[in-house]
Design an enzyme around this catalytic site. Sequence first.
Site, PDB file in Angstrom:
ATOM      1  NE  ARG A   1      17.087  -8.098 -44.027  1.00 12.19           N
ATOM      2  CZ  ARG A   1      18.273  -8.539 -44.213  1.00 12.19           C
ATOM      3  NH1 ARG A   1      18.753  -9.623 -45.000  1.00 12.19           N
ATOM      4  NH2 ARG A   1      19.458  -7.831 -43.627  1.00 12.19           N
TER       5      ARG A   1
ATOM      6  CB  SER B   1      17.213  -3.431 -40.871  1.00 15.38           C
ATOM      7  OG  SER B   1      18.601  -3.585 -40.768  1.00 15.38           O
TER       8      SER B   1
ATOM      9  CD  GLU C   1      15.132  -6.038 -42.679  1.00 10.06           C
ATOM     10  OE1 GLU C   1      15.673  -5.212 -43.567  1.00 10.06           O
ATOM     11  OE2 GLU C   1      15.444  -7.099 -41.981  1.00 10.06           O
TER      12      GLU C   1
HETATM   13  C1  LIG Z   1      19.526  -6.187 -32.692  1.00  4.99           C
HETATM   14  C2  LIG Z   1      19.066  -6.932 -34.163  1.00  4.99           C
HETATM   15  C3  LIG Z   1      19.735  -7.078 -35.404  1.00  4.99           C
HETATM   16  C4  LIG Z   1      19.290  -7.838 -36.601  1.00  4.99           C
HETATM   17  N1  LIG Z   1      20.000  -7.887 -37.551  1.00  4.99           N
HETATM   18  C5  LIG Z   1      19.380  -8.801 -38.562  1.00  4.99           C
HETATM   19  C6  LIG Z   1      20.456  -9.171 -39.676  1.00  4.99           C
HETATM   20  O1  LIG Z   1      21.722  -8.810 -39.590  1.00  4.99           O
HETATM   21  N2  LIG Z   1      19.659  -9.838 -40.837  1.00  4.99           N
HETATM   22  C7  LIG Z   1      18.695 -10.230 -40.628  1.00  4.99           C
HETATM   23  O2  LIG Z   1      18.158 -10.775 -41.666  1.00  4.99           O
HETATM   24  N3  LIG Z   1      17.688  -9.654 -39.749  1.00  4.99           N
HETATM   25  C8  LIG Z   1      18.201  -9.320 -38.381  1.00  4.99           C
HETATM   26  N4  LIG Z   1      17.436  -8.808 -37.538  1.00  4.99           N
HETATM   27  C9  LIG Z   1      15.938  -9.064 -37.632  1.00  4.99           C
HETATM   28  C10 LIG Z   1      15.451 -10.613 -37.296  1.00  4.99           C
HETATM   29  O3  LIG Z   1      16.478 -10.897 -36.282  1.00  4.99           O
HETATM   30  C11 LIG Z   1      15.309 -11.516 -38.251  1.00  4.99           C
HETATM   31  O4  LIG Z   1      14.379 -11.096 -39.132  1.00  4.99           O
HETATM   32  C12 LIG Z   1      14.868 -13.011 -37.717  1.00  4.99           C
HETATM   33  O5  LIG Z   1      15.162 -13.956 -38.773  1.00  4.99           O
HETATM   34  C13 LIG Z   1      13.505 -12.969 -37.448  1.00  4.99           C
HETATM   35  O6  LIG Z   1      13.439 -14.236 -36.472  1.00  4.99           O
HETATM   36  P1  LIG Z   1      12.473 -14.267 -35.252  1.00  4.99           P
HETATM   37  O7  LIG Z   1      12.566 -15.684 -34.798  1.00  4.99           O
HETATM   38  O8  LIG Z   1      12.709 -13.165 -34.373  1.00  4.99           O
HETATM   39  O9  LIG Z   1      10.896 -14.202 -36.030  1.00  4.99           O
HETATM   40  P2  LIG Z   1       9.768 -13.163 -35.662  1.00  4.99           P
HETATM   41  O10 LIG Z   1      10.054 -11.744 -35.510  1.00  4.99           O
HETATM   42  O11 LIG Z   1       9.146 -13.950 -34.425  1.00  4.99           O
HETATM   43  O12 LIG Z   1       8.765 -13.227 -36.886  1.00  4.99           O
HETATM   44  C14 LIG Z   1       9.255 -12.846 -38.212  1.00  4.99           C
HETATM   45  C15 LIG Z   1       8.505 -13.210 -39.231  1.00  4.99           C
HETATM   46  O13 LIG Z   1       8.549 -14.674 -39.310  1.00  4.99           O
HETATM   47  C16 LIG Z   1       7.564 -15.286 -39.222  1.00  4.99           C
HETATM   48  N5  LIG Z   1       7.909 -16.923 -38.797  1.00  4.99           N
HETATM   49  C17 LIG Z   1       8.606 -17.015 -37.603  1.00  4.99           C
HETATM   50  N6  LIG Z   1       8.824 -18.222 -37.171  1.00  4.99           N
HETATM   51  C18 LIG Z   1       7.945 -18.953 -38.373  1.00  4.99           C
HETATM   52  C19 LIG Z   1       7.881 -20.420 -38.298  1.00  4.99           C
HETATM   53  N7  LIG Z   1       8.147 -21.116 -37.627  1.00  4.99           N
HETATM   54  N8  LIG Z   1       6.828 -20.653 -39.304  1.00  4.99           N
HETATM   55  C20 LIG Z   1       6.290 -19.814 -40.259  1.00  4.99           C
HETATM   56  N9  LIG Z   1       6.580 -18.277 -39.997  1.00  4.99           N
HETATM   57  C21 LIG Z   1       7.442 -17.880 -39.005  1.00  4.99           C
HETATM   58  C22 LIG Z   1       6.597 -14.753 -38.565  1.00  4.99           C
HETATM   59  O14 LIG Z   1       5.014 -15.117 -38.763  1.00  4.99           O
HETATM   60  C23 LIG Z   1       6.769 -13.255 -38.938  1.00  4.99           C
HETATM   61  O15 LIG Z   1       6.253 -12.883 -40.147  1.00  4.99           O
HETATM   62  C24 LIG Z   1      17.805  -8.127 -36.399  1.00  4.99           C
HETATM   63  C25 LIG Z   1      17.015  -7.916 -35.190  1.00  4.99           C
HETATM   64  C26 LIG Z   1      17.836  -7.358 -34.091  1.00  4.99           C
HETATM   65  C27 LIG Z   1      16.723  -7.340 -33.033  1.00  4.99           C
END
Ligand SMILES: Cc1cc2nc3c(=O)[nH]c(=O)nc-3n(C[C@H](O)[C@H](O)[C@H](O)COP(=O)(O)OP(=O)(O)OC[C@H]3O[C@@H](n4cnc5c(N)ncnc54)[C@H](O)[C@@H]3O)c2cc1C
Length: 306
Positions: free
Chosen positions: A167, A216, A298
């Site tokens: 992560r 998480s 996380e």
């Molecule tokens: C119901 C649910 C279930 C989930 N299950 C999982 C799972 O099984 N496994 C898992 O790993 N995660 C899980 N997650 C967490 C989440 O979906 C992941 O961490 C996902 O990868 C975040 O992507 P996002 O586009 O929403 O990023 P954001 O939440 O918008 O950003 C997260 C981080 O990434 C950075 N970021 C985003 N885009 C960029 C970019 N283009 N360039 C540089 N930095 C960037 C942001 O600055 C921030 O630090 C879950 C979330 C939910 C709500």
Amino acid sequence: MTDLPQTRGRLTPDRPLNDLTWLRVGGPADWLFQPADPEDLAQFLAALDPSVAVFPMGVGSNLIVRDGGIRAVVIRMGRGFNAITVEGTRVTAGVAALDAHVAKKAAEAGVDLTFLRTIPGAIGGAVRMNAGCYGSYVADHFVQATAITRAGEMVTLTAEDLNFRYRQTDLPEGWVIIEAVFEGAKGDPQELAGRMEAQLKKRDETQPTKDRTAGSTFRNPAGFSSTGQADDSHELKAWKVIDDAGMRGATLGGAQMSPMHSNFLVNTGGATAADLEGLGEEVRKKVFQHSGIELHWEIMRVGEPG
Ligand SMILES: Cc1cc2nc3c(=O)[nH]c(=O)nc-3n(C[C@H](O)[C@H](O)[C@H](O)COP(=O)(O)OP(=O)(O)OC[C@H]3O[C@@H](n4cnc5c(N)ncnc54)[C@H](O)[C@@H]3O)c2cc1C
């Protein structure tokens, strides 16, 4: 902040971020920037006063934006950054492409990136967080990514540059990932589709997928995520140590540790970011008092208190 560079995209001052995050909390960004395409983003960053902070976000599924908002230009990519192409077993995805779409498109072409199907984020967030589930992580499939530096230069990032960990990755402050390339094993499209259906079903049975959460809340103290296998060990799972500390279902204001999965922090309706973060900190304290284990967030928490 007044003199921002010209753009073909969209710049909105004082834009509240609550509706752009899964937890539906958060104060305003000084500016929300929605670049038209990579060239627009590169030119904007090159011309932007270097003292101005930038914060790239995806679809906000791993974020608590604090109630006071973010003193930065928040960059959110959409159309112009969401193409998905498959060549052989290589899949190239723009960062605004949703993980689920990438998994489906890859599967249709007979490429196995099924682990992305149930993760609700977009590809930029997936790379940044080394997202993964059921035993597979981005790191296992990553070939390379393209990013734009804070100074507006386009660069290629290798796995070594990103230093993937559970992560976590190393990405310099203010760099924006715009595209990533993944490699998947060959598979039968129908079999891959069936596997994704099974994963969705399993999620709905074990996690509060209909609630407002950010997945998480804390990393597993064991240092890896669930494998999805029957022989998975639970001793050092975050949910287990939270349960042992009696915090399943605990509430603070409108925030609750989900009764269904104790490592999921839920906005039950009227939660503020302070409620959510405050409850998370309370859980960390109780777990430490109970078992001596220090939980690490996380969920990324960004911005200023209200
Ligand atoms: C119901 C649910 C279930 C989930 N299950 C999982 C799972 O099984 N496994 C898992 O790993 N995660 C899980 N997650 C967490 C989440 O979906 C992941 O961490 C996902 O990868 C975040 O992507 P996002 O586009 O929403 O990023 P954001 O939440 O918008 O950003 C997260 C981080 O990434 C950075 N970021 C985003 N885009 C960029 C970019 N283009 N360039 C540089 N930095 C960037 C942001 O600055 C921030 O630090 C879950 C979330 C939910 C709500």
